[in-house]
Design a protein around this motif. Sequence first.
Motif, PDB file in Angstrom:
ATOM      1  N   ASP A   1       0.834  -1.198   0.000  1.00 32.30           N
ATOM      2  CA  ASP A   1       0.000   0.000   0.000  1.00 32.30           C
ATOM      3  C   ASP A   1       0.872   1.254   0.000  1.00 32.30           C
ATOM      4  O   ASP A   1       2.042   1.233   0.390  1.00 32.30           O
ATOM      5  CB  ASP A   1      -0.949  -0.004   1.198  1.00 32.30           C
ATOM      6  CG  ASP A   1      -0.202   0.084   2.522  1.00 32.30           C
ATOM      7  OD1 ASP A   1       0.118   1.219   2.932  1.00 32.30           O
ATOM      8  OD2 ASP A   1       0.056  -0.965   3.135  1.00 32.30           O
ATOM      9  N   PHE A   2       0.285   2.350  -0.421  1.00 33.72           N
ATOM     10  CA  PHE A   2       0.995   3.608  -0.583  1.00 33.72           C
ATOM     11  C   PHE A   2       1.529   4.120   0.755  1.00 33.72           C
ATOM     12  O   PHE A   2       2.648   4.644   0.838  1.00 33.72           O
ATOM     13  CB  PHE A   2       0.044   4.626  -1.223  1.00 33.72           C
ATOM     14  CG  PHE A   2       0.666   5.922  -1.640  1.00 33.72           C
ATOM     15  CD1 PHE A   2       2.001   6.013  -1.990  1.00 33.72           C
ATOM     16  CD2 PHE A   2      -0.120   7.081  -1.701  1.00 33.72           C
ATOM     17  CE1 PHE A   2       2.565   7.216  -2.389  1.00 33.72           C
ATOM     18  CE2 PHE A   2       0.430   8.287  -2.103  1.00 33.72           C
ATOM     19  CZ  PHE A   2       1.769   8.363  -2.439  1.00 33.72           C
ATOM     20  N   ALA A   3       0.745   3.966   1.816  1.00 34.86           N
ATOM     21  CA  ALA A   3       1.169   4.470   3.123  1.00 34.86           C
ATOM     22  C   ALA A   3       2.437   3.765   3.607  1.00 34.86           C
ATOM     23  O   ALA A   3       3.336   4.403   4.177  1.00 34.86           O
ATOM     24  CB  ALA A   3       0.044   4.292   4.143  1.00 34.86           C
ATOM     25  N   THR A   4       2.523   2.461   3.392  1.00 36.09           N
ATOM     26  CA  THR A   4       3.714   1.713   3.799  1.00 36.09           C
ATOM     27  C   THR A   4       4.942   2.258   3.085  1.00 36.09           C
ATOM     28  O   THR A   4       6.003   2.474   3.697  1.00 36.09           O
ATOM     29  CB  THR A   4       3.538   0.216   3.492  1.00 36.09           C
ATOM     30  OG1 THR A   4       2.488  -0.311   4.308  1.00 36.09           O
ATOM     31  CG2 THR A   4       4.817  -0.561   3.767  1.00 36.09           C
ATOM     32  N   TRP A   5       4.818   2.497   1.777  1.00 36.18           N
ATOM     33  CA  TRP A   5       5.946   3.030   1.005  1.00 36.18           C
ATOM     34  C   TRP A   5       6.314   4.416   1.516  1.00 36.18           C
ATOM     35  O   TRP A   5       7.504   4.736   1.669  1.00 36.18           O
ATOM     36  CB  TRP A   5       5.589   3.074  -0.474  1.00 36.18           C
ATOM     37  CG  TRP A   5       6.742   3.434  -1.362  1.00 36.18           C
ATOM     38  CD1 TRP A   5       7.623   2.579  -1.962  1.00 36.18           C
ATOM     39  CD2 TRP A   5       7.156   4.763  -1.737  1.00 36.18           C
ATOM     40  NE1 TRP A   5       8.554   3.297  -2.689  1.00 36.18           N
ATOM     41  CE2 TRP A   5       8.294   4.635  -2.568  1.00 36.18           C
ATOM     42  CE3 TRP A   5       6.682   6.036  -1.456  1.00 36.18           C
ATOM     43  CZ2 TRP A   5       8.946   5.723  -3.113  1.00 36.18           C
ATOM     44  CZ3 TRP A   5       7.335   7.142  -1.985  1.00 36.18           C
ATOM     45  CH2 TRP A   5       8.456   6.976  -2.812  1.00 36.18           C
TER      46      TRP A   5
ATOM     47  N   THR B   1      -7.547   6.526   0.572  1.00 31.78           N
ATOM     48  CA  THR B   1      -6.459   7.058   1.374  1.00 31.78           C
ATOM     49  C   THR B   1      -5.223   6.178   1.180  1.00 31.78           C
ATOM     50  O   THR B   1      -5.319   5.047   0.687  1.00 31.78           O
ATOM     51  CB  THR B   1      -6.844   7.092   2.855  1.00 31.78           C
ATOM     52  OG1 THR B   1      -7.238   5.770   3.252  1.00 31.78           O
ATOM     53  CG2 THR B   1      -7.984   8.059   3.098  1.00 31.78           C
ATOM     54  N   ALA B   2      -4.073   6.690   1.578  1.00 36.27           N
ATOM     55  CA  ALA B   2      -2.814   5.992   1.327  1.00 36.27           C
ATOM     56  C   ALA B   2      -2.784   4.554   1.838  1.00 36.27           C
ATOM     57  O   ALA B   2      -2.276   3.665   1.152  1.00 36.27           O
ATOM     58  CB  ALA B   2      -1.649   6.796   1.912  1.00 36.27           C
ATOM     59  N   PRO B   3      -3.327   4.241   3.040  1.00 38.90           N
ATOM     60  CA  PRO B   3      -3.277   2.847   3.493  1.00 38.90           C
ATOM     61  C   PRO B   3      -4.112   1.899   2.640  1.00 38.90           C
ATOM     62  O   PRO B   3      -3.918   0.682   2.697  1.00 38.90           O
ATOM     63  CB  PRO B   3      -3.845   2.919   4.924  1.00 38.90           C
ATOM     64  CG  PRO B   3      -3.673   4.336   5.338  1.00 38.90           C
ATOM     65  CD  PRO B   3      -3.864   5.132   4.095  1.00 38.90           C
ATOM     66  N   ASN B   4      -5.042   2.434   1.872  1.00 34.89           N
ATOM     67  CA  ASN B   4      -5.956   1.603   1.088  1.00 34.89           C
ATOM     68  C   ASN B   4      -5.698   1.672  -0.405  1.00 34.89           C
ATOM     69  O   ASN B   4      -6.531   1.217  -1.200  1.00 34.89           O
ATOM     70  CB  ASN B   4      -7.398   2.028   1.371  1.00 34.89           C
ATOM     71  CG  ASN B   4      -7.762   1.872   2.831  1.00 34.89           C
ATOM     72  OD1 ASN B   4      -7.647   0.790   3.387  1.00 34.89           O
ATOM     73  ND2 ASN B   4      -8.171   2.963   3.462  1.00 34.89           N
ATOM     74  N   ALA B   5      -4.552   2.220  -0.785  1.00 29.84           N
ATOM     75  CA  ALA B   5      -4.244   2.404  -2.207  1.00 29.84           C
ATOM     76  C   ALA B   5      -3.045   1.571  -2.623  1.00 29.84           C
ATOM     77  O   ALA B   5      -2.021   1.536  -1.932  1.00 29.84           O
ATOM     78  CB  ALA B   5      -3.967   3.880  -2.497  1.00 29.84           C
ATOM     79  N   SER B   6      -3.164   0.912  -3.753  1.00 30.16           N
ATOM     80  CA  SER B   6      -2.057   0.169  -4.342  1.00 30.16           C
ATOM     81  C   SER B   6      -0.908   1.117  -4.655  1.00 30.16           C
ATOM     82  O   SER B   6      -1.099   2.174  -5.259  1.00 30.16           O
ATOM     83  CB  SER B   6      -2.532  -0.517  -5.623  1.00 30.16           C
ATOM     84  OG  SER B   6      -1.450  -0.823  -6.479  1.00 30.16           O
ATOM     85  N   MET B   7       0.299   0.740  -4.261  1.00 35.75           N
ATOM     86  CA  MET B   7       1.461   1.566  -4.550  1.00 35.75           C
ATOM     87  C   MET B   7       1.683   1.701  -6.047  1.00 35.75           C
ATOM     88  O   MET B   7       2.165   2.729  -6.521  1.00 35.75           O
ATOM     89  CB  MET B   7       2.705   0.963  -3.873  1.00 35.75           C
ATOM     90  CG  MET B   7       3.964   1.808  -4.043  1.00 35.75           C
ATOM     91  SD  MET B   7       3.735   3.487  -3.421  1.00 35.75           S
ATOM     92  CE  MET B   7       4.807   4.415  -4.507  1.00 35.75           C
TER      93      MET B   7
END
Length: 462
Positions: A158-162, A188-194
């Motif tokens: 997820d985007f937030a992890t990155w 939101t970033a935690p729910n979005a594919s990087m």
Amino acid sequence: MTGRQPHPHRAVVVGGGLAGVTTALRLADAGIDVTLLEGRPRLGGLAFSFCRGDLSVDNGQHVYLRCCTGYRWFLDRIEGAHLAPLQDRLDVPVLDVARPAGPRLGRLRRTGLPVPLHLAGGLAGYPHLSLAEKAGVARAALALGRLDPADPALDGIDFATWLRRHGQSRRTIEALWDLVGVATLNATAPNASMALAAMVFKTGLLSEPGAADIGWAAVPLGDLHDTRARKALESAGVRTCLRTRVSSVTRAGEGRWAVDTGSELIDADTVVLAVPQGETHRLLPDGALDDPDRLLDIKDAPILNVHVVYDRKVLRKPFFAALGSPVQWVFDRTGPSGLQGAGQYLAVSQSAAQDEIDLPVAELRGRYLPELERLLPAARGAGIRDFFVTRERTATFAPVPGVGRLRPDTHTRAPGIHLAGAWTATGWPATMEGAVRSGLSAADAALRALGRAPVHPLQEAA
């Protein structure tokens, strides 16, 4: 139509959203005999207008960017580009109302310098981040620029992890990455594919200086996606059938297909299914996909729009974004709506609205009117001429990590059957651009399968 063959190939396009209209225009331009079938009484799919009294209301606020070359082709093709102008240069007002010292307005801007210097000045002057946070953004942007959005590994995180791995603070994510990402990804970033996040930010911010300049319709969306689209289809020789629902698509002999509408059985060389994934699953012939049930695993994400008509002007900018507030983006829709008399019509666009999509209108009114007064001092004491809500529960596919492996290509294993729609494997999130690109790809694949060279090449959008 000039250039048609004495016995042209016949195509049926099921679905009259942007993907279907694009497919039909592209095929017709190549001399194919095209029938477009749409179950609704209008074209435009999920980007449409309706009347509320004397108001022309868009179901939601839709914007595009200069890098959206597919949608820009579509606007040119329907002769509507002048009705959806782009900013000369990216300029986004961002109002932070959570500061202890009081509300503060900042702007996200670009200059004419080369990438990535075009954003340096705007970032340096952006007041909603500290100096350390701005330096961290610059480092993360450089790292993002080195990514390949097509890398399958990126789809698994997820985007937030990155962002956290690259030193982005919670405040930075809220004030910058999610500010843009929620509006473009509908998550939101935690729910979005990087992978999808990388595609959005790399293409929109790091491909060329003007890539992120924003455009939007200066007229009701229906004037573009329905009225002008229908005129373009008619001029191209496309037979357009509204209020026509397809019940089945079946084989009609070697290389032929029969499309059943209940009142008509249409014979075709090729069929393009440009409808949502659930309906595509229902219509797909047996064996068209290895695992058609994967289409049902592509979930939907909602968008909520709150519409307020004031009795006076309360906003002097065409739009702004908000921080520290439930409000995300606010747009002035007064001109396009045809509002009569004194007043101003604002549309509040709320993406990733899972927690609010089913709330009663009264509760939304109680939440958003005070917030608009907090954001816009001129709204305090203003009369409310109208307040209403539009809800798109299936506005986009949910761009969650792993969705990339579920999205099918336009090709299927059934010769002559092709898929289109923003949910297919365009590499883009569910945007107007993604829908148009899917239509271009489906039409070009169908033309190649019919032994016809695609027309009007659009290398940057195909």
